[in-house]
Design a protein around this motif. Structure first.
Motif, mmCIF file in Angstrom:
data_model
loop_
_atom_site.group_PDB
_atom_site.id
_atom_site.type_symbol
_atom_site.label_atom_id
_atom_site.label_comp_id
_atom_site.label_asym_id
_atom_site.label_seq_id
_atom_site.Cartn_x
_atom_site.Cartn_y
_atom_site.Cartn_z
ATOM 1 N N TYR A 18 4.368 19.456 27.271
ATOM 2 C CA TYR A 18 3.053 19.279 27.880
ATOM 3 C C TYR A 18 3.024 18.013 28.749
ATOM 4 C CZ TYR A 18 -1.994 18.646 28.296
ATOM 5 O OH TYR A 18 -3.264 18.464 28.791
ATOM 6 N N ASP A 58 -7.932 23.917 33.494
ATOM 7 C CA ASP A 58 -8.184 23.669 32.079
ATOM 8 C C ASP A 58 -6.930 23.097 31.419
ATOM 9 O OD1 ASP A 58 -9.717 23.765 29.687
ATOM 10 O OD2 ASP A 58 -8.780 25.662 29.124
ATOM 11 N N PHE A 59 -7.147 22.224 30.440
ATOM 12 C CA PHE A 59 -6.052 21.633 29.670
ATOM 13 C C PHE A 59 -6.409 21.640 28.193
ATOM 14 C CE2 PHE A 59 -5.791 19.610 33.823
ATOM 15 C CZ PHE A 59 -4.440 19.698 34.117
ATOM 16 N N GLU A 60 -5.425 21.974 27.366
ATOM 17 C CA GLU A 60 -5.554 21.832 25.920
ATOM 18 C C GLU A 60 -4.285 21.116 25.466
ATOM 19 O OE1 GLU A 60 -6.143 24.576 21.932
ATOM 20 O OE2 GLU A 60 -6.498 25.474 23.896
ATOM 21 N N TYR A 61 -4.420 19.843 25.109
ATOM 22 C CA TYR A 61 -3.273 18.979 24.852
ATOM 23 C C TYR A 61 -2.228 19.650 23.949
ATOM 24 C CZ TYR A 61 -0.385 15.040 23.580
ATOM 25 O OH TYR A 61 0.701 14.226 23.383
ATOM 26 N N LYS A 63 -0.843 22.418 24.159
ATOM 27 C CA LYS A 63 -0.934 23.860 23.933
ATOM 28 C C LYS A 63 -1.081 24.708 25.189
ATOM 29 C CE LYS A 63 -2.796 23.316 19.382
ATOM 30 N NZ LYS A 63 -3.536 23.838 18.312
ATOM 31 N N LYS A 64 -1.878 24.239 26.169
ATOM 32 C CA LYS A 64 -2.175 25.135 27.288
ATOM 33 C C LYS A 64 -2.538 24.348 28.548
ATOM 34 C CE LYS A 64 -6.018 27.639 27.365
ATOM 35 N NZ LYS A 64 -7.020 28.693 27.136
ATOM 36 N N THR A 81 -1.089 30.282 33.950
ATOM 37 C CA THR A 81 -1.418 29.877 32.585
ATOM 38 C C THR A 81 -0.109 29.601 31.861
ATOM 39 O OG1 THR A 81 -3.384 31.288 32.601
ATOM 40 C CG2 THR A 81 -2.592 30.527 30.441
ATOM 41 N N LYS A 83 1.322 28.480 28.238
ATOM 42 C CA LYS A 83 1.004 28.290 26.826
ATOM 43 C C LYS A 83 2.252 27.785 26.115
ATOM 44 C CE LYS A 83 -2.553 31.851 26.613
ATOM 45 N NZ LYS A 83 -2.951 33.139 26.002
#
Length: 126
Positions: A18, A58-61, A63-64, A81, A83
């Motif tokens: 990430y 969008d960001f999900e630390y 993870k995505k 995207t 993941k």
């Protein structure tokens, strides 16, 4: 319009992958080119001296990551995207890109495999 999907195992933690994908200094290390990037939704970015540009969505630390990549004046957004899933070997990365123009698909996905996904994999294998 076509969709590209690829799963890759990377020998690093999801957090390390990430950070390699979201920090300008790290991006420059594995691409070998200038990168203008901040991991903030709504910001524009540029990779490989402008060869890839778009908008962060969008960001999900750890993870995505979701981005829009630009293809000239294309009306339909090309959405990327990424993941990241922890697995026994480090990270399983799922890369999906939608709405790639038919005429660009072969060359573009060859570049993705060799330089984007391949470059990231080489970075962590060295």
């Amino acid at each position: 319009m076509k969709t590209f999907k690829k799963y890759t195992h990377i020998p690093a933690t999801p957090e390390e992958v990430y950070l390699a994908l979201t920090k300008a200094q790290s991006i420059q290390l594995w691409t070998g080119a200038e990168a203008d990037f901040v991991d903030v939704p709504g910001t524009e970015f540029s990779l490989w001296d402008g060869d890839i540009s778009g908008k962060n969505l969008d960001f999900e630390y750890g993870k995505k990551i979701v981005q829009q990549w630009y293809f000239g004046d294309q009306e339909e957004a090309s959405i990327v995207t990424i993941k990241l899933h922890e697995d026994k070997k480090g990270t399983s990365m799922e890369f999906v890109q939608t709405n790639i123009p038919d005429q660009d698909y072969a060359d573009f996905t060859e570049g993705l495999n060799e330089y984007f996904i391949g470059g990231l994999l080489d970075f962590f294998e060295e």
